[in-house]
Design a protein around this motif. Structure first.
Motif, PDB file in Angstrom:
ATOM      1  N   MET A  34     -79.623 -31.645  65.558  1.00 15.06           N
ATOM      2  CA  MET A  34     -79.008 -30.395  65.977  1.00 15.06           C
ATOM      3  C   MET A  34     -77.713 -30.171  65.204  1.00 15.06           C
ATOM      4  SD  MET A  34     -81.202 -29.377  68.123  1.00 15.06           S
ATOM      5  CE  MET A  34     -80.303 -27.909  68.681  1.00 15.06           C
ATOM      6  N   ARG A  71     -74.738 -33.937  72.697  1.00 11.46           N
ATOM      7  CA  ARG A  71     -76.032 -33.426  73.157  1.00 11.46           C
ATOM      8  C   ARG A  71     -76.384 -34.058  74.492  1.00 11.46           C
ATOM      9  NH1 ARG A  71     -80.055 -34.582  68.518  1.00 11.46           N
ATOM     10  NH2 ARG A  71     -81.565 -33.686  69.997  1.00 11.46           N
ATOM     11  N   ASN A  73     -79.860 -34.567  76.195  1.00 12.38           N
ATOM     12  CA  ASN A  73     -81.306 -34.413  76.009  1.00 12.38           C
ATOM     13  C   ASN A  73     -82.016 -34.057  77.316  1.00 12.38           C
ATOM     14  OD1 ASN A  73     -81.176 -34.939  73.251  1.00 12.38           O
ATOM     15  ND2 ASN A  73     -81.438 -37.157  73.551  1.00 12.38           N
ATOM     16  N   VAL A  78     -77.165 -28.740  73.288  1.00 14.40           N
ATOM     17  CA  VAL A  78     -76.163 -29.323  72.409  1.00 14.40           C
ATOM     18  C   VAL A  78     -74.873 -28.527  72.579  1.00 14.40           C
ATOM     19  CG1 VAL A  78     -76.857 -27.925  70.412  1.00 14.40           C
ATOM     20  CG2 VAL A  78     -75.666 -30.087  70.051  1.00 14.40           C
ATOM     21  N   CYS A  95     -76.441 -22.173  66.024  1.00 13.42           N
ATOM     22  CA  CYS A  95     -77.067 -23.443  66.352  1.00 13.42           C
ATOM     23  C   CYS A  95     -78.345 -23.576  65.525  1.00 13.42           C
ATOM     24  CB  CYS A  95     -77.390 -23.456  67.849  1.00 13.42           C
ATOM     25  SG  CYS A  95     -78.229 -24.913  68.453  1.00 13.42           S
TER      26      CYS A  95
END
Length: 115
Positions: A34, A71, A73, A78, A95
């Motif tokens: 990311m 981040r 998950n 993020v 992003c």
């Protein structure tokens, strides 16, 4: 297919802080690298910060010590924590999610730092 939605941009004074968020749809978010990119008027888009699937990070020199990428998950999200903001941080922030044969961008969120 992954959809990315940024939020958290806005107008802030010099020295202030903002936290950008990028929420991703779809599964296997944890497998993506990311990144946060920005594009100021008349300039090329540049990488600001990146976090890999294993949590490794890197930053453009101009934001080191001021910005932090992270981040979550479990939330498919993020973040970009931006502190000590400067006028030159003014840009549209995007992003990006990448992995092998996959590359997705969000629509961007405006950050304006006033002096």
């Amino acid at each position: 297919q992954v959809q990315l939605v940024e939020s958290g941009g806005g107008l802030v004074q010099v020295g202030g802080s903002l936290r950008l968020s990028c929420a991703a749809s779809g599964s296997i978010f944890n497998m993506y690298t990311m990144g946060w990119y920005r594009q100021a008027p008349g300039k090329q888009r540049e990488l600001v910060a990146q976090i890999t699937s294993d949590g490794s990070t890197n930053y453009v020199d101009s934001v080191k010590g001021r910005f932090t990428i992270s981040r979550d998950n479990a939330k498919n999200t993020v973040y970009l924590q931006m502190n000590s903001l400067k006028p030159e941080d003014t840009a549209v922030y995007y992003c990006r999610a990448t992995r092998i044969l996959r590359d997705y961008w969000g629509q961007g969120t405006q950050v304006t730092v006033s002096s």
